[in-house]
Design an enzyme around this catalytic site. Structure first.
Site, PDB file in Angstrom:
ATOM      1  N   GLU A  23       0.369  -1.006  -0.359  1.00  0.00           N
ATOM      2  CA  GLU A  23       0.467   0.006   0.163  1.00  0.00           C
ATOM      3  C   GLU A  23       0.691   1.653  -0.055  1.00  0.00           C
ATOM      4  OE1 GLU A  23      -2.778  -0.607  -1.158  1.00  0.00           O
ATOM      5  OE2 GLU A  23      -3.374   1.695  -1.003  1.00  0.00           O
ATOM      6  N   HIS A  25       3.783   1.707  -1.534  1.00  0.00           N
ATOM      7  CA  HIS A  25       3.548   2.067  -2.814  1.00  0.00           C
ATOM      8  C   HIS A  25       2.974   2.180  -3.859  1.00  0.00           C
ATOM      9  CE1 HIS A  25       6.847  -1.115  -1.808  1.00  0.00           C
ATOM     10  NE2 HIS A  25       7.763  -0.086  -2.474  1.00  0.00           N
ATOM     11  N   GLY A 135       8.996   8.613  -1.352  1.00  0.00           N
ATOM     12  CA  GLY A 135       8.443   8.221  -0.084  1.00  0.00           C
ATOM     13  C   GLY A 135       9.769   8.697   1.095  1.00  0.00           C
ATOM     14  N   LYS A 137       9.381   7.693   4.268  1.00  0.00           N
ATOM     15  CA  LYS A 137      10.151   6.011   4.350  1.00  0.00           C
ATOM     16  C   LYS A 137      11.148   5.913   4.688  1.00  0.00           C
ATOM     17  CE  LYS A 137       9.839   1.721   5.787  1.00  0.00           C
ATOM     18  NZ  LYS A 137      11.516   1.626   5.613  1.00  0.00           N
TER      19      LYS A 137
HETATM   20  P1  AMP Z   1      11.748  -0.055  -2.396  1.00  0.00           P
HETATM   21  O1  AMP Z   1      10.697  -0.709  -3.484  1.00  0.00           O
HETATM   22  O2  AMP Z   1      11.110   0.002  -0.908  1.00  0.00           O
HETATM   23  O3  AMP Z   1      13.044   0.868  -2.528  1.00  0.00           O
HETATM   24  O4  AMP Z   1      11.024   1.251  -2.034  1.00  0.00           O
HETATM   25  C1  AMP Z   1      10.333   1.883  -3.917  1.00  0.00           C
HETATM   26  C2  AMP Z   1       9.401   3.641  -3.265  1.00  0.00           C
HETATM   27  O5  AMP Z   1       8.500   3.161  -2.234  1.00  0.00           O
HETATM   28  C3  AMP Z   1      10.796   4.543  -2.320  1.00  0.00           C
HETATM   29  O6  AMP Z   1      10.243   6.021  -2.518  1.00  0.00           O
HETATM   30  C4  AMP Z   1      10.135   4.005  -0.562  1.00  0.00           C
HETATM   31  O7  AMP Z   1      10.485   5.341  -0.525  1.00  0.00           O
HETATM   32  C5  AMP Z   1       8.317   4.012  -1.071  1.00  0.00           C
HETATM   33  N1  AMP Z   1       8.377   3.564  -0.138  1.00  0.00           N
HETATM   34  C6  AMP Z   1       8.335   2.564   0.351  1.00  0.00           C
HETATM   35  N2  AMP Z   1       7.678   1.541   1.787  1.00  0.00           N
HETATM   36  C7  AMP Z   1       6.883   3.588   2.373  1.00  0.00           C
HETATM   37  C8  AMP Z   1       5.847   3.746   3.127  1.00  0.00           C
HETATM   38  N3  AMP Z   1       5.132   2.453   3.813  1.00  0.00           N
HETATM   39  N4  AMP Z   1       5.648   4.330   3.163  1.00  0.00           N
HETATM   40  C9  AMP Z   1       5.481   5.463   1.748  1.00  0.00           C
HETATM   41  N5  AMP Z   1       6.499   5.413   1.267  1.00  0.00           N
HETATM   42  C10 AMP Z   1       7.017   4.227   1.107  1.00  0.00           C
END
Ligand code: AMP
Length: 268
Positions: A23, A25, A135, A137
């Site tokens: 969610e 993403h 994000g 995060k």
């Molecule tokens: P990742 O697939 O973990 O590399 O994350 C891809 C993108 O999704 C990055 O910009 C992260 O910061 C964002 N993201 C991952 N988890 C979250 C979250 N819980 N809230 C907001 N953005 C997120």
């Protein structure tokens, strides 16, 4: 696709991910759609941002479920390249941000942000977006990307999205899949520690060391938890502060069993 989007006057918004979509993403994808742009989601587990003892090989991969989520969110293009497309040969050219990438994650994960900046630059060059959504995060990653865009003159607007959490406060993360039932419950200490910091700050505490100590105590309540770092930092430079001020960011990395989780919160 790029030509079609441009011919119709539509911008391209890129959402870079490593898949195992959740969610969080999905919220980035919705933010991308709000930009009146054709939305491209990249799904690529980038080997160069993982350290030798990290979870690259066992990182969750589920392209079918990811594609279904992208479809549900009305994504225009899913870009899921194979390794040779992104790394045609052993790379001898890298993109390295040398300031905000230094502390915190950069210190504990040597080469991590070099891998991130390099793959994001490659994705920017291939997809040629006008907008890129990231994000909060991964707060330090967001700052590294913003610096890279500024320093390398990428004509790209970086749009940040606040951290999406489970109802109980745990930040959504693909790595949450590693947690067993007991660890999942204990993982809540990250959010609890951030709330401790926020309430201390709102109660007038400005001493960063005392804020960190209170957070440490909150984390220690979980037997499976081991602190990697807890820091209060300036939100732009990411350098640690001794006196906290509104707008500073509190960041922590905590192992829950073998799983390393990160989270952060802006003091207000
Ligand atoms: P990742 O697939 O973990 O590399 O994350 C891809 C993108 O999704 C990055 O910009 C992260 O910061 C964002 N993201 C991952 N988890 C979250 C979250 N819980 N809230 C907001 N953005 C997120």
């Amino acid at each position: 696709m790029q030509q079609t989007a441009r011919a119709s006057g539509r911008r391209i918004a890129l959402v870079p991910t490593m898949g195992a979509l959740h969610e969080g993403h999905a919220t980035l994808m919705r933010k991308a759609r709000e930009q009146n742009a054709a939305v491209v989601v990249s799904i690529y587990v980038n080997p160069t941002q993982f350290g030798p003892n990290e979870d690259y090989t066992r990182y969750p991969r589920d392209l079918e479920a990811d594609a279904a989520l992208c479809k549900r969110e009305g994504v225009d293009v899913v870009f899921a390249p194979e390794d040779p497309e992104i790394y045609p040969g052993q790379p001898s050219t890298w993109v390295e941000e040398t300031a905000v990438a230094k502390p915190l994650e950069g210190e504990r994960r040597p080469g991590h942000f070099r891998g991130v900046a390099t793959v994001v630059a490659k994705l920017f060059n291939i997809v040629t977006p006008q907008v890129a959504v990231f994000g909060q995060k991964d707060f330090q990653q967001l700052k590294v990307v913003q610096r890279m865009v500024r320093d390398l003159n990428y004509p790209i607007q970086v749009v940040p999205v606040p951290t999406v959490r489970e109802p109980d406060g745990l930040a959504l993360s693909s790595r949450n899949r590693y947690l067993n039932g007991s660890e999942r419950a204990q993982a809540l200490v990250l959010y609890r520690a951030l709330n401790v910091a926020q309430s201390k700050f709102r109660g007038g505490e400005r001493n960063a060391h005392r804020i960190q100590s209170a957070m440490q105590l909150a984390v220690q309540l979980a037997p499976a938890a081991r602190v990697d770092y807890i820091e209060v930092a300036d939100a732009e430079s990411l350098t640690p502060v001794t006196e906290a001020k509104a707008g500073d960011v509190v960041l922590l990395a905590v192992y829950i069993g073998k799983t390393r989780l990160i989270d952060n919160l802006i003091l207000s």
